[in-house]
Design an enzyme around this catalytic site. Structure first.
Site, mmCIF file in Angstrom:
data_model
loop_
_atom_site.group_PDB
_atom_site.id
_atom_site.type_symbol
_atom_site.label_atom_id
_atom_site.label_comp_id
_atom_site.label_asym_id
_atom_site.label_seq_id
_atom_site.Cartn_x
_atom_site.Cartn_y
_atom_site.Cartn_z
ATOM 1 N N ILE A 228 -0.413 12.075 -0.949
ATOM 2 C CA ILE A 228 -0.704 13.022 -0.316
ATOM 3 C C ILE A 228 -0.401 13.318 1.968
ATOM 4 O O ILE A 228 -0.150 11.816 2.403
ATOM 5 C CB ILE A 228 -2.376 13.909 -0.392
ATOM 6 C CG1 ILE A 228 -2.562 13.345 -1.425
ATOM 7 C CG2 ILE A 228 -2.566 14.684 0.819
ATOM 8 C CD1 ILE A 228 -1.525 15.249 -2.265
ATOM 9 N N SER B 216 -0.130 10.252 6.510
ATOM 10 C CA SER B 216 -0.199 11.181 6.605
ATOM 11 C C SER B 216 0.647 11.027 8.206
ATOM 12 O O SER B 216 1.276 11.959 8.438
ATOM 13 C CB SER B 216 -0.952 11.983 7.092
ATOM 14 O OG SER B 216 -1.635 11.808 5.382
ATOM 15 N N HIS C 235 -2.034 14.857 4.679
ATOM 16 C CA HIS C 235 -3.433 15.163 4.795
ATOM 17 C C HIS C 235 -3.443 16.161 6.111
ATOM 18 O O HIS C 235 -2.745 15.981 6.947
ATOM 19 C CB HIS C 235 -4.555 14.406 5.175
ATOM 20 C CG HIS C 235 -4.218 13.250 3.769
ATOM 21 N ND1 HIS C 235 -6.183 14.156 2.513
ATOM 22 C CD2 HIS C 235 -4.370 12.561 3.198
ATOM 23 C CE1 HIS C 235 -5.563 12.802 1.713
ATOM 24 N NE2 HIS C 235 -4.850 11.632 2.186
ATOM 25 N N THR D 34 0.561 -1.227 -0.019
ATOM 26 C CA THR D 34 -0.135 -0.067 0.029
ATOM 27 C C THR D 34 0.681 1.362 -0.334
ATOM 28 O O THR D 34 0.564 2.322 -0.409
ATOM 29 C CB THR D 34 -0.933 0.382 0.910
ATOM 30 O OG1 THR D 34 -1.509 -1.231 1.108
ATOM 31 C CG2 THR D 34 -1.698 0.849 1.377
ATOM 32 N N VAL E 38 4.879 -14.344 6.785
ATOM 33 C CA VAL E 38 5.019 -14.934 7.588
ATOM 34 C C VAL E 38 3.706 -16.375 7.458
ATOM 35 O O VAL E 38 2.681 -15.789 6.439
ATOM 36 C CB VAL E 38 3.977 -14.140 8.537
ATOM 37 C CG1 VAL E 38 3.248 -14.344 10.019
ATOM 38 C CG2 VAL E 38 5.110 -13.017 9.389
ATOM 39 N N CYS F 48 16.973 3.167 -19.979
ATOM 40 C CA CYS F 48 17.518 3.025 -19.199
ATOM 41 C C CYS F 48 17.885 1.610 -18.604
ATOM 42 O O CYS F 48 18.379 1.553 -17.885
ATOM 43 C CB CYS F 48 18.049 4.217 -18.139
ATOM 44 S SG CYS F 48 16.212 4.138 -17.370
ATOM 45 N N GLU G 267 -5.586 2.702 6.607
ATOM 46 C CA GLU G 267 -5.824 3.839 5.076
ATOM 47 C C GLU G 267 -5.141 4.207 4.972
ATOM 48 O O GLU G 267 -5.072 5.345 6.145
ATOM 49 C CB GLU G 267 -7.264 3.231 5.046
ATOM 50 C CG GLU G 267 -8.463 3.295 5.491
ATOM 51 C CD GLU G 267 -9.829 2.987 5.643
ATOM 52 O OE1 GLU G 267 -10.561 3.644 4.096
ATOM 53 O OE2 GLU G 267 -10.656 2.512 6.375
ATOM 54 N N SER G 268 -6.349 5.843 4.458
ATOM 55 C CA SER G 268 -5.981 7.135 3.748
ATOM 56 C C SER G 268 -6.332 7.910 5.497
ATOM 57 O O SER G 268 -7.603 7.283 5.731
ATOM 58 C CB SER G 268 -6.469 7.743 2.954
ATOM 59 O OG SER G 268 -6.193 9.056 2.838
#
Lengths: 478, 424
Positions: free
Chosen positions: A47, A341, A49, A40, A172, A441, A336-337
Site C-alpha cells: 500500500i 510508501s 499510504h 520485510t 555482516v 511451471c 515499519e509501515s
C-alpha cells in the site's frame, strides 16, 4: 574502500542506493540473502499510504506524505506498477464517528490532500461490496497500491546501472571504527568504508548497537496475509481499512496492482527475526476480521498465505539520522509501515545527509530511467506478433495461470541484478504466483534457469542457498 | 480467419478421444490445440500400469494408453498443434491461440470441445500454517520430476491427502529409494481408489492416517518436518494430538480442480460442486456448440471413463455440425432435470433433453461419504424406478447408472429425475 556501504537491499536500502547514484560516489549495497527484496520489503500490504495515520509532527508523517507524492513520477521513471486507487477507512459504529473525524483532522494537519468523509450512501455507491454495517468512511484519493517487489527491484536495478555495486549472500558479522573509517566484517571478508547506511530492517538494532552507546530495540512484528485469486480482485476498488478501535487496528482488504485481492495483516510481536511462519489462529482471524468490512469473501479463493515482519521501533518512529556517537554511521531504522510508501523520500533524506557531509558531485552518466520487464499482455496483437517473430520465446507460455512467457523469464534472468532463483523469477515476472502456485511451471522455470545460469537443476534453489528444490537424480544414492 | 468444424482445447486423453470420435462421425476440419510439446496430457507422466482395463481389457501404462489414441488420431489424419496455448475463447467461438512459430492467431470454430483437464490444489489453497520452505510439491509436480525429468524431489517424504496421485507417488518414491513416512488424510476415508491403497500403501507398509492433517510446516529454507494432528468430526485439529515427523519433502495430493478459466471467461456456467461446466445429455454447455469432457468437466478416477465420455462429446459435436448444415437447429423439446440428493454430490449431465438423447445416457456421479450396504435409487418424479444394491460406495470411486430413452418415454409427464442413496 568505499565511500558508502548500505546494509540491506530492501526497499529502503535500494531507495538510498538509487538516490546517491545521482552523484559521483563509490557505493555498495550488501545483502545477506541471495536477492534484493528478501525481507520485510517482500511481504507487506503493497500500500502507498496517504499519510493521515502517521503520528502528528513525526518524521514518519512527513516522509509518508512526501513519498506518496513522489511515487507517481517514480513509477513512470522506473516503470513499475502503481495505481492511486484511493484508501477508505471505514467506521462501523455510530459512536466511533468522532474517531473518524479525528483521523480526518490529523490527515489535514499531516498535509494529506483531498481528504473527504463519505456517508453511508456515498460509501456504498463507491464500494457496493462494503458491509451493511459501515456507517461512514474517510476517503483518501491519494492512497495507492504498488507492487512491492517491482518497486524494490526497479530501484536496485537503476542504482546498479548508475554504478552502485551489490554484494549478495554477504552477511555482516561486525562493524567497528578503524582509524577514521568503518570496517564492516562479513562472511565474505572485510569491507572498508567512509559511511555506513544501516538499512537492515529487523536487524537494524543489531548493527546500530554495535557502534553506539545509545541502544535501540527493533521488535519484529509479524503480519500474516492471505492472497486471493484474481477472480476476486474486483471485490473492492479502493483499499479498505477498518477504523482502529479498542479491539485493535483491524485488517485491510485491497486489490493488488496485478488484480488479486489481499487481506491482512495480523500484528504479533515476536522475538525471532526470521519468524515468518503463518499460524492457524492468525489466518482464521484474518478472514473473520476482513469479513466485517467486505461482503462475499470466501476462504476457498485463497491461493496463498504468507507472513512478513515489520521492523517496529519502540517509539513508532523512523530513525533516519547520523548516529550521534558514531560519526559516519547513518541509521535507517524502525522502517515499519508506512515504510514502503515513504521509501522514495527516505532515499532523498539519506542522500541529503550524505550531501551535507561529503562534497558530492553529480554523476555525469546518471540515467534516471529504467525499463521494466516487457509485459507482452500489454501490447496490441500486432505488436505482440512482431515481438514473437523477432524473439520466438515470447510465444511460449511457461506460467499458464499468469500467462508468463519464456521471453519474460529470460529477461528476468539476464537483466542487471537478474533472477538467480525461483522466487527471484516469481517476484520479477509473476511466474508461479498464480492460482496453481507453480505446480505446472516450476519444472519448466527450473529448466530455463539451469540453462541460462549454466547450472544443473540440482543447484537451483527456491531462494536462499539451502533451499534446494531437487535432491538427487533417480537411482542415485543419497 | 481460418475456420474449423471442431476445435478441441487440450490434447490429453479427453481431447484425443473426442477428436477421433468427431472424425469417425464424419467431420474433417478438426484441430486439437495442445500446450505441451507432445500429445497425451498427464498420461505421459503416469508410467504406472492399471490403465485401459475397461477400454482395451488389458493393463497398460499411462503412456501406452495415450499412444493408442495418439496413433488413432494420427491415422485419422487429424491436425493438431503442439506447444500452443489457447489464450482466449469468445462466446461466438473465436479461439485465440499462441505459439512461438505463428504468434497470436485467431480462428473461428463451429464447435468447441473443452478438454483442458484439471490442476492440483496447492498448499496455498489449503492455507496450511507455517513457513514456506522449498521441498513442498503437489504430487503431480513431483511425479513429473521423477518420471519425466529424472530427478528426485527428496528422500524423506510425508504425503498429505490420499488422492490417487499421492498414493501412486508414495509407491513411486519408495521404489526410487525414498522413505515415505506417512500418508495423512483429513477425511475419515481415503480419497483414492481402493486398489491404490492396497497396491501403493499396504504392499509397502506405508501407514495411512485417516482423520489427520498437517498443522504446521517447519523449516525456513528447506522443509525439515511437519506437525500432524488428529482432527475431530468437523475436521478441526484436536489439541494434544500433535505428532512431529521429520521430513525433507512434503507432497500434497489434496484434490484436483477442473481448469475452467477459459470457460469462465467465455461465459460458460460452472457447477459449484464439480467446478466444471453444467452440461446436458450431449455434454454441451450453456453455450450452444461448446462441449466439455474429461477432467475439465468433472474429475475422474479412471481414464477409461474419460475416453468414453469424450467420445460422446466428439460424436455430439459432429451431430451439431451436421444439423448446422441442414439448417435445422436445436429445438429444445422437453427438458428433464436431474437432481442429486441424500449422499449424492452431483450428476453429470445435469439435464436431459429427451429429443436429443441417444437410446441411452450414462449418468455419472460421486457419493459424499463411505456407505456400506446401500441402494442407489433413481426416482422419476415421485416413483422409484431403479434400486441398485451396493455393498460399498466411496467418494474416491465415481459411480454411474444408465438410463434408457424407451423407459423415459414411458413417463410422458416426467419433469425431474432424482438420484439418491438409500439405506437398506
Amino acid at each position: 574502500m568505499y565511500d558508502v556501504i548500505i546494509i540491506g537491499a530492501g526497499v529502503s536500502g535500494c531507495a538510498c542506493a538509487r538516490e546517491i547514484s545521482r552523484y559521483q560516489i563509490k557505493a555498495c549495497v550488501i545483502e545477506k540473502d541471495e536477492d534484493v527484496c528478501s525481507g520485510t520489503s517482500k511481504a507487506n500490504s503493497g500500500i502507498v499510504h496517504a499519510g493521515y495515520d502517521a503520528p502528528l509532527g513525526s518524521l514518519m508523517a512527513e516522509l509518508n506524505v512526501q513519498g506518496n507524492e513522489m511515487m507517481g513520477a517514480l513509477a513512470k521513471e522506473l516503470d513499475f506498477p502503481f495505481q492511486r486507487n484511493g484508501s477508505l477507512v471505514v467506521c462501523f459504529h455510530e459512536e466511533e464517528l468522532p474517531n473518524l473525524y479525528d483521523l480526518y483532522e490529523k490527515g489535514l494537519k499531516n498535509n494529506v490532500k483531498e481528504l473527504q468523509i463519505l456517508n453511508k450512501k456515498e460509501l456504498r455507491l463507491k464500494e457496493p461490496n462494503i458491509s451493511e454495517n459501515a456507517v461512514a468512511a474517510l476517503f483518501a484519493p491519494s492512497g495507492g497500491i504498488v507492487c512491492p517487489f517491482e518497486l524494490n527491484i526497479a530501484l536496485a536495478e537503476n542504482a546498479y546501472t548508475n554504478g552502485v555495486e551489490f554484494k549478495f549472500n554477504t552477511k555482516v558479522r561486525n562493524i567497528f571504527k578503524k582509524n577514521d573509517r568503518w570496517a564492516v566484517e562479513t562472511n565474505r571478508g572485510m569491507i572498508e568504508t567512509q559511511y555506513v547506511v544501516n538499512a537492515a530492517g529487523v536487524y537494524a538494532d543489531l548493527f546500530h548497537n554495535k557502534v553506539s552507546e545509545k541502544k535501540i530495540h527493533i521488535t519484529p512484528r509479524r503480519g500474516e496475509y492471505c492472497l486471493m485469486d484474481k477472480t476476486e480482485g474486483g471485490t473492492v476498488k479502493s483499499t479498505i481499512f477498518q477504523l482502529p478501535n479498542q479491539y485493535g487496528k483491524g485488517v485491510l482488504v485491497t486489490p493488488t496492482v496485478h488484480g488479486n485481492l489481499l487481506v491482512g495483516p495480523t500484528a504479533i510481536d515476536i522475538d525471532d527475526k526470521e519468524g515468518t511462519d503463518t499460524t492457524r489462529e492468525g489466518l482464521e482471524r484474518l478472514l473473520n476480521q476482513a469479513g466485517k468490512s467486505v461482503n462475499h469473501l470466501s476462504g476457498r479463493k485463497i491461493i496463498t498465505s504468507f507472513a512478513g515482519l515489520r521492523a517496529h521501533e519502540e517509539k513508532h518512529e523512523f530513525i533516519i539520522e547520523e548516529v550521534k556517537d558514531a560519526k559516519g554511521f547513518i541509521d535507517v531504522a524502525g522502517i515499519e509501515s508506512p515504510g514502503l510508501s515513504s521509501s522514495p523520500a527516505i532515499g532523498v533524506r539519506v542522500a541529503d545527509i550524505l550531501k551535507s557531509e561529503m562534497n558530492l558531485k553529480p554523476n555525469p552518466d546518471y540515467i534516471g530511467h529504467r525499463k521494466g520487464i516487457l509485459d507482452p499482455q500489454k501490447l496490441s496483437k500486432d505488436v505482440r506478433n512482431e515481438l514473437i517473430k523477432n524473439n520466438p520465446s515470447y510465444g511460449t507460455i511457461i506460467c499458464r495461470c499468469e500467462m508468463i512467457t519464456e521471453g519474460e523469464i529470460i529477461d528476468a534472468i539476464r537483466r542487471p541484478l537478474g533472477a538467480r532463483t525461483l522466487d527471484g523469477i516469481k517476484r520479477r515476472t509473476r511466474a508461479g504466483m498464480g492460482r496453481c502456485q507453480a505446480g505446472f511451471c516450476m519444472p519448466k522455470t527450473m529448466e530455463i534457469l539451469a540453462r541460462e545460469l549454466k547450472e544443473s537443476s540440482l543447484q537451483i534453489t527456491k531462494n536462499r542457498n539451502e533451499s534446494i528444490i531437487l535432491t538427487n537424480r533417480n537411482k542415485e544414492q543419497a | 480467419m481460418r475456420e474449423y468444424d471442431v476445435v478441441i482445447i487440450g490434447g490429453g486423453p479427453a481431447g484425443l478421444a473426442a477428436a477421433a470420435s468427431a472424425k469417425k462421425n464424419g467431420i474433417d476440419q478438426i484441430l486439437i490445440i495442445e500446450r505441451d510439446h507432445e500429445l497425451g496430457g498427464i498420461l505421459n507422466q503416469c508410467i504406472h500400469n492399471g490403465f485401459g482395463l475397461h477400454t482395451f481389457h488389458e493393463e497398460l501404462t499411462g503412456p501406452e494408453y495415450a499412444n493408442r489414441f495418439i496413433d488413432e488420431v494420427k491415422k485419422l489424419k487429424i491436425t493438431y498443434k503442439l506447444n500452443t496455448m489457447v489464450v482466449n475463447i469468445t462466446k461466438s467461438k473465436v479461439v485465440t491461440y499462441m505459439n512461438s512459430l505463428e504468434g497470436m492467431i485467431e480462428i473461428q470454430a463451429k464447435t468447441i470441445i473443452l478438454a483442458m483437464g484439471c490442476r492440483e490444489r496447492s498448499r496455498g489453497a489449503l492455507n496450511i500454517p507455517g513457513y514456506r520452505p522449498a521441498g513442498i510439491f503437489s504430487a503431480g509436480t513431483a511425479q513429473r520430476f521423477v518420471n519425466i525429468e529424472g530427478y528426485m524431489p527428496g528422500r524423506e517424504v510425508v504425503i498429505l491427502g490420499s488422492g490417487d496421485i499421492g498414493l501412486i507417488m508414495a509407491r513411486r518414491m519408495t521404489l526410487e529409494g525414498a522413505k515415505v513416512k506417512v500418508v495423512a488424510e483429513l477425511m475419515p476415508y481415503s480419497g483414492g481408489l481402493k486398489r491404490n491403497i492396497v497396491q501403493c500403501l499396504n504392499d509397502f507398509n506405508i501407514p495411512l492416517k485417516l482423520s489427520h492433517t498437517i498443522t504446521k510446516i517447519h523449516g525456513k529454507d528447506r522443509i525439515t518436518g511437519i506437525t500432524l494432528s488428529k482432527v475431530d468430526q468437523k475436521g478441526s485439529p484436536m489439541k494434544g494430538t500433535e505428532e512431529y515427523y521429520s521430513c525433507d519433502t512434503l507432497l500434497l495430493s489434496v484434490g484436483l480442480i477442473p481448469e475452467n478459466e477459459l470457460s469462465d471467461n467465455m461465459g460458460i456456467e460452472l457447477d459449484t460442486v464439480t467446478s466444471g461446466p453444467n452440461v446436458n445429455e450431449s455434454l454441451e454447455t450453456n453455450i450452444e456448440g461448446v462441449f466439455a469432457c474429461g477432467n475439465v468437466l468433472h474429475v475422474h478416477d479412471l481414464v477409461d471413463f474419460v475416453s468414453e465420455e469424450a467420445s460422446l462429446a466428439g460424436k455430439n459435436a459432429a451431430r451439431f455440425i451436421k444439423k448446422l448444415k441442414v439448417g435445422k437447429n436445436n429445438d429444445l423439446g422437453k427438458i428433464i432435470e436431474l437432481k442429486s440428493e441424500n449422499g449424492i454430490r452431483y450428476t453429470v449431465p445435469g439435464i436431459i433433453r429427451l429429443d436429443q438423447m441417444d437410446d441411452t445416457v450414462v449418468i455419472r456421479f460421486r457419493v459424499a461419504g463411505v456407505y456400506k450396504n446401500c441402494y442407489i435409487s433413481v426416482y422419476f418424479d415421485k416413483e422409484r424406478v431403479i434400486h441398485k444394491k451396493k455393498t460399498v460406495v466411496a467418494p474416491g470411486e465415481m459411480e454411474s447408472i444408465l438410463l434408457d430413452k424407451a423407459k423415459l418415454n414411458d413417463y410422458p409427464q416426467l419433469s425431474q429425475i432424482t438420484i439418491k442413496l438409500e439405506e437398506v
